[in-house]
Design an enzyme around this catalytic site. Structure first.
Site, PDB file in Angstrom:
ATOM      1  CB  VAL A 107      -4.000  -4.805  -3.038  1.00 20.56           C
ATOM      2  CG1 VAL A 107      -5.309  -5.486  -3.436  1.00 20.56           C
ATOM      3  CG2 VAL A 107      -3.656  -5.104  -1.586  1.00 20.56           C
ATOM      4  CB  CYS A 108      -5.395  -4.981  -7.568  1.00 16.55           C
ATOM      5  SG  CYS A 108      -6.280  -5.049  -9.133  1.00 16.55           S
ATOM      6  CB  SER A 109      -3.409  -1.859 -10.665  1.00 11.47           C
ATOM      7  OG  SER A 109      -4.159  -0.964  -9.881  1.00 11.47           O
TER       8      SER A 109
END
Length: 324
Positions: A107-109
Site C-alpha cells: 500500500v502506498c510507499s
C-alpha cells in the site's frame, strides 16, 4: 465459500501509516462476517511492538522469522519512505516473507520496501502519485504506472495512497470469494463500490484544496449533478446570486483560474469516469457537458498528452492485465 483459512501477514514498522494497516484489515475482517476465514497476523522485524505515524502503538503478534508461509503478505506504507532508505532488516524480513507467500501486496510507499528487495524488478507497479517519480528513479527496472489505483502483475500487487489500500483489499477479496462478497463488504463499510485498479488516482476538483467560499463549493456540486448544464459566466452568477465580477474575482483570488477553466476541469474528470465505464469518447464528451468530441480531445491532449480514445485503451489494457 471455501472454509480453508487464508493467512494474511501484515508487516509493520515504526512510522507505518495507520490507515494503510487498518483499512485493508477491516476489509478482510468484514469479509469474515460473510463467511470468509481470513486470519490476520501483525508482524515486525523483531517481534517488538511498533509506533505508527500518528504516535499510536501497534501490538504485533510476532516476528517475520517465526511466521509460517502466509497466503497474502501485505506491506503498508509510511511517511518515512521515500525520505529515508529502507532499512536492511526490513528489506530482509520482507524478502523472506515474500518468498514463502502465495501473493504479495503493498500500500502506498510500501512499494519502496518491495523495491528494496528487488521484487519490483521487471514488474509493473504503482504508488501514491506524489512519489511515483521517485519510485521510478530508484528502481529503473520497474514500470511505474503513476495514474493507477492499484496494479496487479502476476501475484504481485501494488496500490496508491491510503484509501487505495481498501480498493486493493476489496479486489483481493473478490479474487478469493467473488464479486458478490466484495460488493457486500464495500456496502457494509460505506465505501466506493470498489474502484477498478486501472482507474485514475486523480480527480480534477480534488487536485488542490477544496474551495473555501460556499459559492465556489456550490459550483462543484452544480456541475457534478448536471455536467451538461449551462454554466456560462452569466448563468452561473445568476444561480449563485452574485455578480459576474464578484464570481470572476472569487475564482481568481482563491483558485487562480477562471470559471470556465475550472468547470472544464470538473467536466474533464467526469468524462474520464465515463470512459472508465466503457462509454465511447463521443458519448463521454456529450454526457460530461463538452460541446463536441473535438473539444474533449483538446483538453485530453493538453492535460495528458494523449487522446480520449488512447486513454480509454490504456485503461482497458490495465483492466485486462489485472484480470490475468
Amino acid at each position: 465459500m471455501s472454509s480453508t483459512p487464508h493467512r494474511v501477514a501484515i508487516l509493520v514498522y515504526d512510522g507505518v501509516k495507520l490507515l494503510d494497516v487498518v483499512g485493508p484489515a477491516e476489509v478482510f475482517g468484514e469479509a469474515n462476517l460473510l463467511g470468509a476465514d481470513y486470519r490476520i497476523t501483525l508482524l515486525s522485524t523483531t517481534g517488538a511492538d511498533i509506533t505508527s505515524s500518528v504516535g499510536m502503538r501497534i501490538a504485533v503478534d510476532g516476528s517475520a522469522a517465526t511466521q509460517t508461509a502466509p497466503d497474502t503478505l501485505l506491506v503498508p506504507g509510511g511517511a518515512i519512505y521515500p525520505r529515508t532508505p529502507v532499512t536492511r532488516d526490513l528489506a530482509e524480513a520482507t524478502s523472506s516473507l515474500a518468498a514463502r507467500a502465495g501473493r504479495v501486496a503493498s500500500v502506498c510507499s510500501g512499494a519502496f520496501v518491495l523495491g528494496a528487495t528487488g521484487l519490483l524488478d521487471g514488474r509493473r507497479a504503482t504508488t501514491h502519485w506524489k512519489i511515483a517519480g521517485e519510485l521510478a528513479d530508484r528502481h529503473p527496472k520497474t514500470r511505474v504506472e503513476p495514474d493507477a489505483i492499484y496494479v496487479r502483475d502476476g501475484t504481485l500487487y501494488t496500490s496508491a495512497g491510503v484509501t487505495a489500500g481498501i480498493d486493493l483489499a476489496l479486489a483481493l477479496v473478490e479474487e478469493d470469494h467473488g464479486p458478490d462478497v466484495s460488493r457486500e463488504v464495500a456496502r457494509s463499510l460505506v465505501v466506493y463500490l470498489q474502484r477498478a485498479g486501472g482507474q485514475s488516482q486523480f480527480s480534477a476538483p480534488l487536485q488542490g484544496s477544496p474551495p473555501r467560499s460556499p459559492a465556489l463549493r456550490r459550483v462543484v456540486d452544480l456541475v457534478t449533478a448536471d455536467p451538461a448544464g449551462d454554466y456560462s459566466l452569466a448563468a452561473l452568477a445568476g444561480r449563485l446570486n452574485v455578480s459576474t465580477r464578484h464570481l470572476t474575482r472569487l475564482f481568481r483570488d482563491e483558485l487562480d483560474t477562471t470559471p470556465a477553466r475550472y468547470i472544464e476541469s470538473i467536466r474533464f474528470d467526469i468524462a474520464k469516469s465515463f470512459l472508465h465505464q466503457g462509454h465511447t469518447a463521443t458519448r463521454a464528451a456529450a454526457m460530461a457537458g463538452f460541446p463536441s468530441y473535438e473539444s474533449l480531445r483538446r483538453v485530453f491532449t493538453r492535460e495528458l498528452s494523449i487522446s480520449p480514445a488512447a486513454y480509454q485503451r490504456r485503461f482497458a489494457t490495465a483492466r485486462r492485465e489485472q484480470a490475468k
